[in-house]
Scaffold this motif. Structure first.
Motif, PDB file in Angstrom:
ATOM      1  N   SER A  40      55.096  42.209  49.296  1.00 59.26           N
ATOM      2  CA  SER A  40      54.194  42.765  48.271  1.00 59.26           C
ATOM      3  C   SER A  40      53.346  43.915  48.812  1.00 59.26           C
ATOM      4  O   SER A  40      52.705  43.818  49.857  1.00 59.26           O
ATOM      5  CB  SER A  40      53.304  41.641  47.729  1.00 59.26           C
ATOM      6  N   LEU A  41      53.374  44.996  48.053  1.00 63.69           N
ATOM      7  CA  LEU A  41      52.643  46.213  48.415  1.00 63.69           C
ATOM      8  C   LEU A  41      51.141  45.940  48.592  1.00 63.69           C
ATOM      9  O   LEU A  41      50.521  46.364  49.576  1.00 63.69           O
ATOM     10  CB  LEU A  41      52.856  47.230  47.285  1.00 63.69           C
ATOM     11  N   LEU A  64      57.217  34.878  46.167  1.00 63.03           N
ATOM     12  CA  LEU A  64      57.308  35.215  44.747  1.00 63.03           C
ATOM     13  C   LEU A  64      58.724  35.011  44.211  1.00 63.03           C
ATOM     14  O   LEU A  64      58.935  35.010  43.013  1.00 63.03           O
ATOM     15  CB  LEU A  64      56.916  36.679  44.509  1.00 63.03           C
ATOM     16  N   ASN A  71      53.265  32.038  42.897  1.00 60.34           N
ATOM     17  CA  ASN A  71      52.031  32.617  42.360  1.00 60.34           C
ATOM     18  C   ASN A  71      51.695  32.115  40.955  1.00 60.34           C
ATOM     19  O   ASN A  71      50.637  32.439  40.424  1.00 60.34           O
ATOM     20  CB  ASN A  71      52.104  34.146  42.362  1.00 60.34           C
ATOM     21  N   TYR A  72      52.590  31.332  40.333  1.00 62.02           N
ATOM     22  CA  TYR A  72      52.300  30.778  39.006  1.00 62.02           C
ATOM     23  C   TYR A  72      51.805  29.332  39.090  1.00 62.02           C
ATOM     24  O   TYR A  72      51.493  28.720  38.075  1.00 62.02           O
ATOM     25  CB  TYR A  72      53.548  30.843  38.110  1.00 62.02           C
ATOM     26  N   SER A  98      46.769  48.475  39.058  1.00 64.19           N
ATOM     27  CA  SER A  98      45.326  48.568  39.284  1.00 64.19           C
ATOM     28  C   SER A  98      44.536  47.705  38.291  1.00 64.19           C
ATOM     29  O   SER A  98      44.769  47.776  37.081  1.00 64.19           O
ATOM     30  CB  SER A  98      44.918  50.040  39.127  1.00 64.19           C
ATOM     31  N   ASP A 123      42.174  41.489  44.030  1.00 64.99           N
ATOM     32  CA  ASP A 123      42.431  42.925  43.961  1.00 64.99           C
ATOM     33  C   ASP A 123      42.385  43.520  45.371  1.00 64.99           C
ATOM     34  O   ASP A 123      41.354  43.455  46.053  1.00 64.99           O
ATOM     35  CB  ASP A 123      41.436  43.655  43.054  1.00 64.99           C
ATOM     36  N   LYS A 191      60.887  35.532  35.399  1.00 66.80           N
ATOM     37  CA  LYS A 191      59.455  35.312  35.625  1.00 66.80           C
ATOM     38  C   LYS A 191      58.844  34.575  34.433  1.00 66.80           C
ATOM     39  O   LYS A 191      58.092  33.607  34.594  1.00 66.80           O
ATOM     40  CB  LYS A 191      58.733  36.663  35.839  1.00 66.80           C
ATOM     41  N   LYS A 215      49.764  36.562  30.960  1.00 65.64           N
ATOM     42  CA  LYS A 215      50.803  36.934  31.937  1.00 65.64           C
ATOM     43  C   LYS A 215      52.171  37.055  31.251  1.00 65.64           C
ATOM     44  O   LYS A 215      52.946  37.976  31.546  1.00 65.64           O
ATOM     45  CB  LYS A 215      50.836  35.886  33.056  1.00 65.64           C
TER      46      LYS A 215
END
Ligand SMILES: N[C@@H](CCC(=O)N[C@@H](CS)C(=O)NCC(=O)O)C(=O)O
Length: 334
Positions: A40-41, A64, A71-72, A98, A123, A191, A215
């Motif tokens: 993940s970036l 993920l 992550n869920y 963002s 974040d 997803k 989501k």
């Protein structure tokens, strides 16, 4: 509302039992726990920041991609909800990630717990700023006199549609590694299926239901976005412009993006530019390409400086489990 942080952390950590995927980096009993994913970036930004600051942490690798909820998982989403700062949930999709422009996504990585401050932080930009402020190990990554310049660069990287070019293809040319290309087919539906499974587990918790519904809406919008050729073309064009603009800021021969000091902006630019190269987009600075004719030699020289940084390499190149790409093969040691 008062939260019991330790209870939330215990709930998030309950399914995280694999020793390899939950390891301590640096000092024993560190103040931070980071929930992240190798590729993940946004996780790479945070890991690079922690490495630049030489700060210890427990790294929980939330995979993920595996069949697990990752992550869920309700325990993880509950933890993230404790950090919600008033931003509304993200329900749309612009190919960016963002919080400032998209809203708060309750089911993504990274998430940082700072046990000393008793806080959950979400974040990547907010997490990096927090780490920089509370760790004294090494020099400040956001020096007060550079704060405005750093903020401007962080916003530019945050507004780059990285997500669009990861999940979607340029309609005239899919330059992404073949394995990724294949893996992304139908990904939004997979997803959504997983999110719905998690949602079924929390029917008595309205806060979680609202989070999962947002989501699902976001992923449905993402599925439409990557299937819309004009939007995908525009995303690539936007990145071409962002890199061309970056070139102009190096006209005075500065070493780093804010001048002669390495800052948090360089941490995030390194991760962004490497990801673009990983995806097959080095044409952004090499030029001579159907999607970008003009070379950007100062950006190219900047990438060489950034990609050699030991902290960056540890976090975003050599970190175990990051999928490899032939487009960056010269950066791998073995
Ligand atoms: N603004 C957030 C964005 C986080 C984000 O979008 N994370 C992505 C990986 S870089 C993610 O977890 N995606 C998984 C998903 O949407 O299921 C940040 O910078 O931390």
């Amino acid at each position: 509302m008062t939260i019991d942080l330790e209870e939330l952390v215990a709930g998030a950590n309950a399914p995280l039992t694999d020793v390899e995927m939950n390891r301590t980096v640096g000092t024993e009993s560190p103040r931070f726990e980071l929930y992240h994913f190798a590729f993940s970036l946004c996780s790479q930004k945070v890991r690079a920041c922690l490495a630049e600051k030489n700060a210890g942490y427990i790294a929980h690798d939330i995979n993920l991609q595996m069949p697990q909820l990752g992550n869920y998982d309700p325990g993880y989403v509950r933890l993230r909800l404790a950090a919600r700062s008033g931003a509304g949930f993200a329900t749309g999709y612009t190919g960016r990630s963002s919080v400032g422009t998209e809203g708060f996504d309750p089911a993504v990585v990274p998430t940082l717990v700072d046990h000393e401050a008793g806080m959950v932080i979400v974040d990547s930009v907010a997490i990096c700023r927090h780490i920089d402020q509370v760790t004294q190990m090494q020099g400040a990554l956001v020096a007060p006199d550079l704060a405005d310049d750093v903020a401007r660069e962080l916003a530019i990287v945050d507004a780059t549609p990285h997500v669009a070019v990861l999940y979607g293809a340029h309609p005239d040319m899919d330059f992404r590694p073949e394995r990724l290309r294949k893996g992304m087919a139908g990904v939004h539906d997979r997803k959504i299926q997983k999110i719905k499974t998690a949602r079924e587990m929390v029917l008595a918790e309205p806060a979680l239901i609202a989070a999962y519904d947002a989501k699902i809406a976001k992923e449905e919008a993402g599925r439409d976005y990557v299937a819309t050729p004009d939007l995908m073309r525009a995303s690539v064009n936007q990145i071409v412009s962002i890199v061309a603009d970056l070139e102009t800021r190096f006209a005075d021969q500065r070493e780093w993006i804010c001048g002669d000091r390495f800052t948090l902006s360089d941490v995030v630019w390194a991760v962004s530019l490497f990801r673009l190269k990983w995806l097959g987009m080095s044409f952004l600075w090499e030029g001579g390409h159907q999607l970008n004719a003009k070379s950007q030699p100062r950006v190219e020289a900047y990438t060489a400086r950034l990609f050699e940084r030991p902290a960056f390499r540890a976090a975003a190149v050599d970190w175990p489990g990051i999928a490899r790409s032939d487009h960056v093969s010269e950066h791998y040691d073995v």
